[in-house]
Design an enzyme around this catalytic site. Structure first.
Site, mmCIF file in Angstrom:
data_model
loop_
_atom_site.group_PDB
_atom_site.id
_atom_site.type_symbol
_atom_site.label_atom_id
_atom_site.label_comp_id
_atom_site.label_asym_id
_atom_site.label_seq_id
_atom_site.Cartn_x
_atom_site.Cartn_y
_atom_site.Cartn_z
ATOM 1 N N ALA A 11 -66.430 -25.780 91.932
ATOM 2 C CA ALA A 11 -66.119 -26.575 93.125
ATOM 3 C C ALA A 11 -67.309 -27.365 93.642
ATOM 4 O O ALA A 11 -67.236 -27.956 94.725
ATOM 5 C CB ALA A 11 -65.595 -25.663 94.236
ATOM 6 N N ASN A 86 -61.068 -23.707 87.726
ATOM 7 C CA ASN A 86 -61.378 -25.094 87.391
ATOM 8 C C ASN A 86 -62.692 -25.246 86.633
ATOM 9 O O ASN A 86 -62.896 -26.245 85.942
ATOM 10 C CB ASN A 86 -61.437 -25.920 88.685
ATOM 11 C CG ASN A 86 -62.060 -27.284 88.469
ATOM 12 O OD1 ASN A 86 -61.443 -28.182 87.915
ATOM 13 N ND2 ASN A 86 -63.314 -27.436 88.903
ATOM 14 N N SER A 138 -56.346 -29.573 80.391
ATOM 15 C CA SER A 138 -56.686 -30.969 80.114
ATOM 16 C C SER A 138 -55.710 -31.508 79.079
ATOM 17 O O SER A 138 -55.155 -30.744 78.271
ATOM 18 C CB SER A 138 -58.115 -31.065 79.555
ATOM 19 O OG SER A 138 -58.374 -32.362 79.037
ATOM 20 N N TYR A 150 -63.979 -27.827 73.170
ATOM 21 C CA TYR A 150 -63.242 -28.115 74.411
ATOM 22 C C TYR A 150 -61.739 -28.075 74.165
ATOM 23 O O TYR A 150 -60.977 -27.512 74.960
ATOM 24 C CB TYR A 150 -63.681 -29.485 74.924
ATOM 25 C CG TYR A 150 -63.228 -29.832 76.313
ATOM 26 C CD1 TYR A 150 -63.904 -29.356 77.434
ATOM 27 C CD2 TYR A 150 -62.138 -30.677 76.525
ATOM 28 C CE1 TYR A 150 -63.504 -29.705 78.719
ATOM 29 C CE2 TYR A 150 -61.727 -31.030 77.799
ATOM 30 C CZ TYR A 150 -62.415 -30.545 78.891
ATOM 31 O OH TYR A 150 -62.007 -30.898 80.164
ATOM 32 N N VAL A 151 -61.295 -28.663 73.046
ATOM 33 C CA VAL A 151 -59.877 -28.649 72.688
ATOM 34 C C VAL A 151 -59.384 -27.212 72.535
ATOM 35 O O VAL A 151 -58.329 -26.832 73.060
ATOM 36 C CB VAL A 151 -59.633 -29.451 71.392
ATOM 37 C CG1 VAL A 151 -58.208 -29.269 70.903
ATOM 38 C CG2 VAL A 151 -59.926 -30.931 71.610
ATOM 39 N N ALA A 152 -60.143 -26.415 71.812
ATOM 40 C CA ALA A 152 -59.757 -25.019 71.587
ATOM 41 C C ALA A 152 -59.727 -24.232 72.901
ATOM 42 O O ALA A 152 -58.821 -23.422 73.139
ATOM 43 C CB ALA A 152 -60.717 -24.361 70.601
ATOM 44 N N LYS A 154 -59.255 -25.398 76.004
ATOM 45 C CA LYS A 154 -58.153 -25.819 76.872
ATOM 46 C C LYS A 154 -56.802 -25.396 76.304
ATOM 47 O O LYS A 154 -55.903 -25.004 77.055
ATOM 48 C CB LYS A 154 -58.205 -27.339 77.070
ATOM 49 C CG LYS A 154 -59.391 -27.815 77.907
ATOM 50 C CD LYS A 154 -59.446 -27.153 79.273
ATOM 51 C CE LYS A 154 -60.443 -27.837 80.195
ATOM 52 N NZ LYS A 154 -60.533 -27.164 81.528
#
Length: 249
Positions: A11, A86, A138, A150-152, A154
């Site tokens: 945050a 987040n 995402s 990042y793909v894995a 998310k």
């Protein structure tokens, strides 16, 4: 509307700061967790606008730090009732050039961190018979280039969302996810550099690809989070909604 205790990770800037502000605007007491000192500035801004906020510094991949952070929030505000996972970042490389450390850091923050926060907060939600957990995924969970970590992470977070939703539904807790598309934040500068563009060039190039004709803002993501966190959203769980200005399959 009942006012609740909310905890938003990551945050200290960008989407997380926008979500925290939106929750505070509804009267919720909001704890802002980040490992950057910038979280204090965001908390001060919320307080100055009439909200109730608490800044907490912690590394969410560290179990002891997570426990201490949740204990601090509980002591100040009461048990966490709304959790927004987040926190995250990208370290982009072609898959064959991906250092193991960058794989571990990204996966540990997105996946391990979300798991640890759920484990630390869900028991109190279960005792109360009410809770809302919203994970920030995402559109990269579908596919993206040069960021396999990042793909894995998310895609895993979306699977985590569905699995946890089944486990926690009998306890009055919903678990959902929001998948942002292109949103202008501090991370956008790094994405622009990776593409060999200035920030303005990158934003304009992305805008031209979007059917809505504009890029996203943290406010767009916050609106979807507020829906999932609402009192009367209890019949929606295990879902992923992409907020990207375009349709997705």
């Amino acid at each position: 509307m009942n006012t609740r205790v909310a905890l938003v990770t990551g945050a200290g800037s960008g989407i997380g700061a926008g979500i925290a502000q939106a929750l505070a605007d509804l009267g919720h007491r909001v704890a802002l967790l980040d490992r950057s000192d910038s979280v204090h500035e965001v908390a001060d801004k919320i307080t100055a606008s009439g909200g109730t906020a608490l800044a907490v510094l912690a590394d969410i991949s560290d179990p002891d730090a997570v426990t201490a952070a949740v204990d601090q929030v509980t002591a100040e505000f009461g048990p966490v009732e709304i959790l927004v996972n987040n926190a995250g970042f990208a370290r982009d490389h072609h898959v064959l050039d991906m250092p193991l450390s960058d794989w571990d850091d990204v996966v540990n923050t997105h996946l391990r961190g979300s798991f640890l926060l759920l484990k630390a907060t869900a028991p109190a939600m279960s005792d109360a018979g009410w809770g809302r957990i919203v994970n920030i995924s995402s559109v990269s969970a579908i596919v993206d280039d040069d960021r396999v970590n990042y793909v894995a992470a998310k895609a895993g977070l979306e699977g985590f969302t569905r699995g946890a939703a089944l486990d926690l539904a009998p306890h009055g807790i919903t678990v959902n996810a929001v998948g942002p598309g292109f949103v202008v934040t501090e991370m956008t500068k790094r994405s622009a550099a990776r593409k060999g563009r200035t920030l303005d060039e990158h934003v304009e190039a992305m805008r031209r690809t979007l059917p809505r004709g504009r890029v996203g803002t943290p406010h767009d993501i916050a609106r979807a989070v507020l829906f999932f966190a609402a009192e009367d959203a209890d019949y929606v769980t295990g879902q992923v909604i992409y907020v990207s200005g375009r349709p997705h399959r």
